[in-house]
Every structure is written in structure tokens, then in C-alpha cells.
Scaffold this motif. Structure first.
Motif, PDB file in Angstrom:
ATOM      1  N   ALA A 345     -17.068 -40.249  84.316  1.00 44.75           N
ATOM      2  CA  ALA A 345     -17.289 -39.051  83.497  1.00 44.75           C
ATOM      3  C   ALA A 345     -17.756 -39.430  82.094  1.00 44.75           C
ATOM      4  CB  ALA A 345     -16.013 -38.221  83.430  1.00 44.75           C
ATOM      5  N   ASN A 346     -17.120 -40.449  81.501  1.00 46.59           N
ATOM      6  CA  ASN A 346     -17.524 -40.885  80.156  1.00 46.59           C
ATOM      7  C   ASN A 346     -18.951 -41.421  80.146  1.00 46.59           C
ATOM      8  OD1 ASN A 346     -15.044 -40.207  79.069  1.00 46.59           O
ATOM      9  ND2 ASN A 346     -14.178 -42.240  79.363  1.00 46.59           N
ATOM     10  N   LEU A 347     -19.344 -42.135  81.203  1.00 48.55           N
ATOM     11  CA  LEU A 347     -20.718 -42.622  81.305  1.00 48.55           C
ATOM     12  C   LEU A 347     -21.698 -41.466  81.472  1.00 48.55           C
ATOM     13  CD1 LEU A 347     -20.105 -45.749  83.557  1.00 48.55           C
ATOM     14  CD2 LEU A 347     -20.950 -45.776  81.197  1.00 48.55           C
ATOM     15  N   MET A 348     -21.290 -40.448  82.204  1.00 51.73           N
ATOM     16  CA  MET A 348     -22.129 -39.253  82.320  1.00 51.73           C
ATOM     17  C   MET A 348     -22.398 -38.649  80.949  1.00 51.73           C
ATOM     18  SD  MET A 348     -23.116 -38.125  85.426  1.00 51.73           S
ATOM     19  CE  MET A 348     -23.363 -36.394  85.063  1.00 51.73           C
ATOM     20  N   LEU A 349     -21.328 -38.501  80.144  1.00 45.42           N
ATOM     21  CA  LEU A 349     -21.467 -37.857  78.836  1.00 45.42           C
ATOM     22  C   LEU A 349     -22.261 -38.711  77.859  1.00 45.42           C
ATOM     23  CD1 LEU A 349     -19.387 -35.827  79.938  1.00 45.42           C
ATOM     24  CD2 LEU A 349     -18.207 -35.969  77.747  1.00 45.42           C
ATOM     25  N   SER A 350     -22.074 -40.021  77.902  1.00 42.23           N
ATOM     26  CA  SER A 350     -22.703 -40.881  76.892  1.00 42.23           C
ATOM     27  C   SER A 350     -24.126 -41.278  77.243  1.00 42.23           C
ATOM     28  CB  SER A 350     -21.858 -42.141  76.683  1.00 42.23           C
ATOM     29  OG  SER A 350     -21.768 -42.899  77.883  1.00 42.23           O
ATOM     30  N   VAL A 351     -24.466 -41.324  78.534  1.00 41.16           N
ATOM     31  CA  VAL A 351     -25.786 -41.822  78.939  1.00 41.16           C
ATOM     32  C   VAL A 351     -26.606 -40.779  79.693  1.00 41.16           C
ATOM     33  CG1 VAL A 351     -27.019 -43.597  80.248  1.00 41.16           C
ATOM     34  CG2 VAL A 351     -24.910 -44.187  79.049  1.00 41.16           C
ATOM     35  N   LEU A 352     -26.065 -40.272  80.791  1.00 46.01           N
ATOM     36  CA  LEU A 352     -26.884 -39.452  81.684  1.00 46.01           C
ATOM     37  C   LEU A 352     -27.149 -38.047  81.142  1.00 46.01           C
ATOM     38  CD1 LEU A 352     -25.550 -40.504  85.203  1.00 46.01           C
ATOM     39  CD2 LEU A 352     -27.386 -41.487  83.829  1.00 46.01           C
ATOM     40  N   LEU A 353     -26.140 -37.393  80.568  1.00 48.48           N
ATOM     41  CA  LEU A 353     -26.370 -36.044  80.042  1.00 48.48           C
ATOM     42  C   LEU A 353     -27.379 -36.022  78.895  1.00 48.48           C
ATOM     43  CD1 LEU A 353     -22.918 -34.199  80.130  1.00 48.48           C
ATOM     44  CD2 LEU A 353     -24.870 -33.953  81.657  1.00 48.48           C
ATOM     45  N   PRO A 354     -27.306 -36.948  77.918  1.00 50.01           N
ATOM     46  CA  PRO A 354     -28.341 -36.945  76.877  1.00 50.01           C
ATOM     47  C   PRO A 354     -29.744 -37.149  77.438  1.00 50.01           C
ATOM     48  CG  PRO A 354     -26.454 -38.228  76.152  1.00 50.01           C
ATOM     49  CD  PRO A 354     -26.228 -37.911  77.599  1.00 50.01           C
ATOM     50  N   LYS A 355     -29.872 -37.981  78.472  1.00 50.00           N
ATOM     51  CA  LYS A 355     -31.191 -38.196  79.063  1.00 50.00           C
ATOM     52  C   LYS A 355     -31.648 -36.980  79.856  1.00 50.00           C
ATOM     53  CE  LYS A 355     -31.583 -43.205  79.417  1.00 50.00           C
ATOM     54  NZ  LYS A 355     -32.943 -43.205  78.827  1.00 50.00           N
ATOM     55  N   LEU A 356     -30.702 -36.296  80.483  1.00 49.14           N
ATOM     56  CA  LEU A 356     -31.041 -35.119  81.267  1.00 49.14           C
ATOM     57  C   LEU A 356     -31.541 -33.991  80.373  1.00 49.14           C
ATOM     58  CD1 LEU A 356     -30.994 -34.089  84.203  1.00 49.14           C
ATOM     59  CD2 LEU A 356     -28.673 -33.260  83.783  1.00 49.14           C
ATOM     60  N   GLY A 357     -30.936 -33.848  79.200  1.00 45.65           N
ATOM     61  CA  GLY A 357     -31.352 -32.801  78.267  1.00 45.65           C
ATOM     62  C   GLY A 357     -30.870 -31.430  78.701  1.00 45.65           C
ATOM     63  N   GLU A 358     -31.170 -30.423  77.874  1.00 47.25           N
ATOM     64  CA  GLU A 358     -30.690 -29.066  78.135  1.00 47.25           C
ATOM     65  C   GLU A 358     -31.399 -28.409  79.308  1.00 47.25           C
ATOM     66  OE1 GLU A 358     -31.169 -26.992  74.493  1.00 47.25           O
ATOM     67  OE2 GLU A 358     -29.569 -28.080  73.450  1.00 47.25           O
ATOM     68  N   GLU A 359     -32.652 -28.783  79.550  1.00 47.28           N
ATOM     69  CA  GLU A 359     -33.427 -28.118  80.590  1.00 47.28           C
ATOM     70  C   GLU A 359     -33.498 -28.926  81.886  1.00 47.28           C
ATOM     71  OE1 GLU A 359     -34.400 -25.193  79.884  1.00 47.28           O
ATOM     72  OE2 GLU A 359     -34.388 -25.128  77.689  1.00 47.28           O
ATOM     73  N   GLY A 360     -32.971 -30.153  81.895  1.00 56.97           N
ATOM     74  CA  GLY A 360     -33.160 -31.046  83.033  1.00 56.97           C
ATOM     75  C   GLY A 360     -32.332 -30.662  84.247  1.00 56.97           C
ATOM     76  N   THR A 361     -32.852 -31.000  85.431  1.00 57.72           N
ATOM     77  CA  THR A 361     -32.144 -30.714  86.672  1.00 57.72           C
ATOM     78  C   THR A 361     -32.124 -31.902  87.629  1.00 57.72           C
ATOM     79  OG1 THR A 361     -34.176 -29.827  87.675  1.00 57.72           O
ATOM     80  CG2 THR A 361     -32.714 -28.252  86.584  1.00 57.72           C
ATOM     81  N   THR A 362     -32.793 -33.015  87.278  1.00 56.98           N
ATOM     82  CA  THR A 362     -32.901 -34.149  88.200  1.00 56.98           C
ATOM     83  C   THR A 362     -32.472 -35.438  87.513  1.00 56.98           C
ATOM     84  OG1 THR A 362     -34.745 -33.097  89.347  1.00 56.98           O
ATOM     85  CG2 THR A 362     -34.419 -35.447  89.720  1.00 56.98           C
ATOM     86  N   GLY A 385     -19.948 -51.171  76.408  1.00 57.50           N
ATOM     87  CA  GLY A 385     -21.318 -51.225  75.890  1.00 57.50           C
ATOM     88  C   GLY A 385     -22.323 -51.674  76.930  1.00 57.50           C
ATOM     89  N   THR A 386     -22.006 -52.735  77.680  1.00 56.74           N
ATOM     90  CA  THR A 386     -22.947 -53.210  78.695  1.00 56.74           C
ATOM     91  C   THR A 386     -22.996 -52.264  79.886  1.00 56.74           C
ATOM     92  OG1 THR A 386     -21.192 -54.695  79.462  1.00 56.74           O
ATOM     93  CG2 THR A 386     -22.920 -55.652  78.084  1.00 56.74           C
ATOM     94  N   ALA A 387     -21.894 -51.553  80.158  1.00 56.03           N
ATOM     95  CA  ALA A 387     -21.930 -50.544  81.223  1.00 56.03           C
ATOM     96  C   ALA A 387     -22.947 -49.467  80.880  1.00 56.03           C
ATOM     97  CB  ALA A 387     -20.544 -49.939  81.422  1.00 56.03           C
ATOM     98  N   ARG A 388     -22.952 -49.015  79.636  1.00 56.22           N
ATOM     99  CA  ARG A 388     -23.954 -48.024  79.212  1.00 56.22           C
ATOM    100  C   ARG A 388     -25.360 -48.617  79.287  1.00 56.22           C
ATOM    101  NH1 ARG A 388     -19.856 -46.890  75.375  1.00 56.22           N
ATOM    102  NH2 ARG A 388     -20.911 -48.125  73.775  1.00 56.22           N
ATOM    103  N   GLN A 389     -25.483 -49.878  78.885  1.00 55.24           N
ATOM    104  CA  GLN A 389     -26.789 -50.544  78.926  1.00 55.24           C
ATOM    105  C   GLN A 389     -27.313 -50.628  80.358  1.00 55.24           C
ATOM    106  OE1 GLN A 389     -26.727 -54.403  77.082  1.00 55.24           O
ATOM    107  NE2 GLN A 389     -28.733 -54.983  77.886  1.00 55.24           N
ATOM    108  N   VAL A 390     -26.455 -50.990  81.308  1.00 56.15           N
ATOM    109  CA  VAL A 390     -26.865 -51.073  82.713  1.00 56.15           C
ATOM    110  C   VAL A 390     -27.311 -49.715  83.225  1.00 56.15           C
ATOM    111  CG1 VAL A 390     -26.002 -51.453  85.062  1.00 56.15           C
ATOM    112  CG2 VAL A 390     -25.467 -53.095  83.250  1.00 56.15           C
ATOM    113  N   LEU A 391     -26.553 -48.662  82.887  1.00 55.09           N
ATOM    114  CA  LEU A 391     -26.904 -47.323  83.361  1.00 55.09           C
ATOM    115  C   LEU A 391     -28.224 -46.850  82.755  1.00 55.09           C
ATOM    116  CD1 LEU A 391     -25.521 -45.484  85.366  1.00 55.09           C
ATOM    117  CD2 LEU A 391     -24.438 -44.272  83.472  1.00 55.09           C
ATOM    118  N   GLU A 392     -28.453 -47.197  81.499  1.00 56.04           N
ATOM    119  CA  GLU A 392     -29.754 -46.887  80.871  1.00 56.04           C
ATOM    120  C   GLU A 392     -30.887 -47.536  81.667  1.00 56.04           C
ATOM    121  OE1 GLU A 392     -30.722 -45.387  77.925  1.00 56.04           O
ATOM    122  OE2 GLU A 392     -28.848 -45.021  76.816  1.00 56.04           O
ATOM    123  N   ARG A 393     -30.699 -48.790  82.064  1.00 60.81           N
ATOM    124  CA  ARG A 393     -31.735 -49.507  82.825  1.00 60.81           C
ATOM    125  C   ARG A 393     -31.950 -48.869  84.193  1.00 60.81           C
ATOM    126  NH1 ARG A 393     -32.180 -54.978  81.136  1.00 60.81           N
ATOM    127  NH2 ARG A 393     -33.560 -55.298  82.933  1.00 60.81           N
TER     128      ARG A 393
END
Length: 476
Positions: A345-362, A385-393
Motif C-alpha cells: 500500500a505504501n509503495l502504491m501511494l509513493s510510486v504508482l499513484l503519482p505516476k497514474l495521476g488523477e485521470e489515469g486508469t492503467t 528507497g531501493t524498493a521505490r527505485q525498483v518499482l519506478e524501473r
């Protein structure tokens, strides 16, 4: 002036374009972005002799929105003419609802810094949208009537909001509910969800609300927050100087962050409401309500409660996850096979949700990848920190997380011998910070930790690094 001496009361009027194929009173399409004046006819322009016919789907969607917002649905409501003249309203009146709206008396719960808070919804009524002015450099302005007659619901809240943060939280929750039910695409950048802010200011402790001003047509969460913050300061400043706050309609200018007068605020009498003579009353039977209620999906608050109960997530974290239905679906799929759902859940909030943006669905990676990265963090193979880095990649190049960690040498350094050697080198290079720490300036430890983490390439185990660093500094 002390702003803390004053309190704001905010109510929002949210205009939402319904997700219909045709307009509310005619068969013109509602597609966004068509060339100007190519999607209009005598009915939506209000030309003499034209007659409106109510779009049944618009009513169905409005009722679903009302049910999802805990409203009471009127068995019989009617449509009224709201008479006013603006350049973007060719027929000089808008078909809306006045004293007999479709939905009344609802509420939504939001998360605030002090916990959950219930925001009342006064009413939800249907109406038609107006056109829009198109400003052309050096050529003046033209009128695009494509938007005339697009079906809207107006969702009017009670003045229960007390801060810009609460207003944003309410808007985000409302948008999530509307997206879950499918009544609108809620694309704020296209104007299918926009907001008018009604704000008044009073001294703390006073019971009576102050004179309100309305800020029109805000189409982003950020603009709503900035407009509220500025208008609060403006009105409080007037009260502090003993000057009256006048009832006004104002506009927000993003470049300056200020609001400016548009016109003195009209009251209901100024609109000369009367029942539209061309439209019959709207009747909603119990059978129709029952059928529409079955179409309402599991809503954000239900999912939020499940996340808190099943995975022990904090209320704020769960609230953020359920705001985007695609993100919530993704998280659930990942958490079901994950031993560390809170880390996921924390990785979702810190990495995936910001990348998804307000309008994103995929989200362009399988849910199992998130579960795998969370597991590597949970077992100590990766630090946060490296967990977030891996998910970014993985967002840009989906591959096996384990293979990526091995290839890029991202695994966490936890061996005491290696960390001790790195810490000794750091203390030698950061002699001034080390001396400050030994003299009792504990804040210097932060600088030493930062330097040590950089020396470890971001891979050091933070807890062990701090322990070893403190040991070495104490030895000297």
C-alpha cells in the motif's frame, strides 16, 4: 491580522457532465473536442418553435449519483426555467430545477487530519450546460454552442467545510463516487467536472455565517485550494479593517493566485424561476429505484472499510487507495498474494499513484510485481528507497524484479562489517559533523546518515547504519 481569529465556512456547487451519448433535450452528440458549432441544433440553441424532449438516460444517471451520495430521491420533481443572459447562453434561460429537485438530503464522509467528517449534500438536480466563449487572439471572442444542452447534475453541499484541505478531500471523494458509478468521466481538464466555491468568513465563536462570495468555474483540485486560501485571507482582511464583505461572484486567476470581481451576486429572485411549460414532471417509481440501486457497484467507503479490517491499513492510506477505482483493483489483486500488504500500500501511494495521476486508469505492470517488490522490502532484501527505485524501473520496463535487483546490484547492505567500514569512512570525511554530534548537536546525525547512505549507494540498511554510526561516535 491573525488568521487564527477567523473561521471559514465553505460550501461547494459541483457541476458534473453526465456520460450520455446525446444531449439532455435533443439528439445532438456530446463528444468533447468537436469543431465549434458542429454539435448543436435549434433545440439546444433555444430557437423559436423548437421543443425539448427529456433524455431518459440523463435522469437514470442522475438518480444513480443521488443514490451513491445517500440522497432521498423525489418521486416527483420538475424542471424550471432559470432566466438570465450571458453571452454563452443563446436562449437567455437555462432549464434547471429550483424548488423540487430530483435528489435531496445526502452526505459523504471524508478523511481529515482530525479523523472522519461527514459533509452534508443539500441537493442534486439536473440541468443543461451552457455554451462557452472562445477568445481568439486579435479577433475578439466567438461563441461555441457545442456544449449547450449537455446534461449536467449540480451537486450542492452544505457549508460544512472548514478548510481548503477539507474542500479538496470532499471533491476527491465525490469524484471517486461518480467514477465508480459510471455517471460521468469526471475529466476536470475537459470541464466535465468543475466547481463553484461559496465561502464566508466569521470570527471564531460566532454562530452566524458571514456574507458569502462565490468563486466560479474552478477545474482542478489545486485551483480550488488556492482560491479558497486567497479568498479567506481577503475576507478576513476586510473584517479586520471593519469593512463589509459584499455578496459577489468572483473569478480565480491561476497566474496570480488571486480572485477578482465579476459581478454582484444574484439571488434566486433575480433568476425569475418558473416551471418549464414544455416539460412534464419527472416521476421516479419504486421499481425504477430498485433497479438502479442494483447497478450501484461497491463504493469507495465500503472498500476502505474492508482494507482497514482485512489488511490493517491506516484510514488515510485506505482512503487514498480507493479514490481511483483502477488503483484499488490493482492493489487488491496484489495484496491477495502478498505477505506484506501494508508495504504494498505504501509503495502504491509513493510510486504508482503519482505516476497514474488523477485521470489515469492503467498501471503498466502486473499486480504480482508490486507484491514481489513489497516482499523483498519486507524480508530486508531491499530498503524502502531501493524498493521505490525498483518499482519506478518496472513502470517503464516490466521485468522480473529479482533479476533487476541482481543485475543492478540493488540488494540492501545489512552485513555489519561492510556497514562499519562505510561508517568509518563517512566519519573521517564528515569530521565537522561528527564533532558537532559529540558536542551534543544531535541534528548533526542526520547529515552523517545522509552521507553514509550516499556512500552505500542508497542500499544500506537504515536501522543498522544508524546503530553502527552511533556506536562508533560514542567510542571516540
Amino acid at each position: 491580522m491573525a488568521l487564527s481569529d477567523y473561521e471559514m465556512a465553505v460550501g461547494l456547487e459541483v457541476h458534473v457532465e453526465l456520460k450520455t451519448q446525446t444531449k439532455i433535450f435533443c439528439g445532438c452528440p456530446t463528444q468533447f473536442g468537436a469543431p465549434p458549432n458542429t454539435q448543436c441544433c435549434p433545440v439546444c440553441m433555444g430557437l423559436p418553435g423548437s421543443l425539448p424532449v427529456l433524455n431518459r438516460e440523463a435522469v437514470r444517471l442522475a438518480v444513480k449519483a443521488g443514490l451513491a451520495a445517500n440522497c432521498t430521491i423525489a418521486e416527483v420533481s420538475r424542471q424550471d426555467r432559470k432566466n438570465y443572459f450571458y453571452p454563452d447562453l443563446p436562449k437567455a434561460y437555462q432549464i434547471s430545477q429550483y424548488d423540487r429537485p430530483l435528489c435531496e438530503g445526502g452526505w459523504l464522509d471524508i478523511e481529515t487530519s482530525e479523523g472522519a467528517k461527514r459533509i452534508g449534500i443539500t441537493r442534486i438536480h439536473i440541468e443543461e450546460d451552457a455554451g462557452k466563449l472562445v477568445h481568439m487572439e486579435g479577433k475578439g471572442a466567438g461563441i461555441d454552442c457545442n456544449r449547450c444542452g449537455v446534461p449536467l447534475i449540480e451537486i450542492v453541499s452544505e457549508p460544512d467545510l472548514r478548510s481548503a484541505a477539507e474542500a479538496r478531500a470532499y471533491l476527491q471523494k465525490l469524484r471517486a463516487v461518480l467514477l465508480y458509478t459510471g455517471v460521468s468521466d469526471c475529466r476536470m481538464n475537459e470541464g466535465s467536472l468543475r466547481c463553484d466555491v461559496n465561502l464566508s468568513v466569521r470570527r471564531r465563536g460566532e454562530a452566524r455565517l458571514g456574507e458569502r462570495c462565490e468563486i466560479k468555474n474552478l477545474n482542478s483540485f489545486l485551483h480550488v485550494e488556492k482560491a479558497i486560501a486567497y479568498e479567506f485571507r481577503r475576507q478576513a482582511g476586510l473584517l479586520e479593517k471593519g469593512e463589509p464583505v459584499l455578496q459577489e461572484t468572483r473569478r480565480f486567476e491561476p497566474a496570480s493566485g488571486k480572485t477578482f470581481l465579476m459581478r454582484r451576486k444574484e439571488n434566486a429572485d433575480d433568476y425569475r424561476y418558473f416551471p418549464d411549460p414544455d416539460l412534464a414532471p419527472i416521476e421516479v417509481t419504486g421499481k425504477v429505484l430498485e433497479l438502479l440501486a442494483r447497478e450501484i457497484p461497491v463504493l469507495p467507503d465500503v472498500r476502505k472499510a474492508e482494507y482497514i479490517k482485512r489488511w490493517g491499513l491506516p484510514s488515510y492510506t485506505a482512503e487514498r487507495l480507493v479514490e481511483n477505482r483502477a488503483a484499488a483493483d490493482f492493489f487488491e489483486a496484489a495484496a491477495k498474494g502478498c505477505a506484506y500488504p501494508a508495504l504494498a500500500a505504501n509503495l502504491m501511494l509513493s510510486v504508482l499513484l503519482p505516476k497514474l495521476g488523477e485521470e489515469g486508469t492503467t498501471i503498466p505492470l502486473p499486480p504480482g510485481r508490486l507484491a514481489a517488490v513489497a516482499a523483498m522490502q519486507g524480508t530486508g532484501r531491499l530498503n524502502s528507497g531501493t524498493a521505490r527505485q525498483v518499482l519506478e524501473r518496472l513502470w517503464d520496463s516490466d521485468e522480473d524484479p529479482e533479476a533487476l535487483v541482481e543485475r543492478e546490484r540493488l540488494a540492501q547492505i545489512s552485513a555489519d562489517g561492510e556497514l562499519r567500514a562505510l561508517a568509518l569512512q563517512t566519519i573521517g570525511e564528515q569530521a565537522a559533523a561528527a564533532a558537532d554530534y559529540r558536542r551534543g548537536k544531535t541534528a548533526a546525525l542526520g547529515a552523517l546518515m545522509g552521507a553514509l547512505m550516499r556512500r552505500s549507494g542508497g542500499r544500506g540498511n537504515p536501522q543498522r547504519m544508524r546503530e553502527i554510526l552511533c556506536q562508533l561516535l560514542a567510542e571516540d
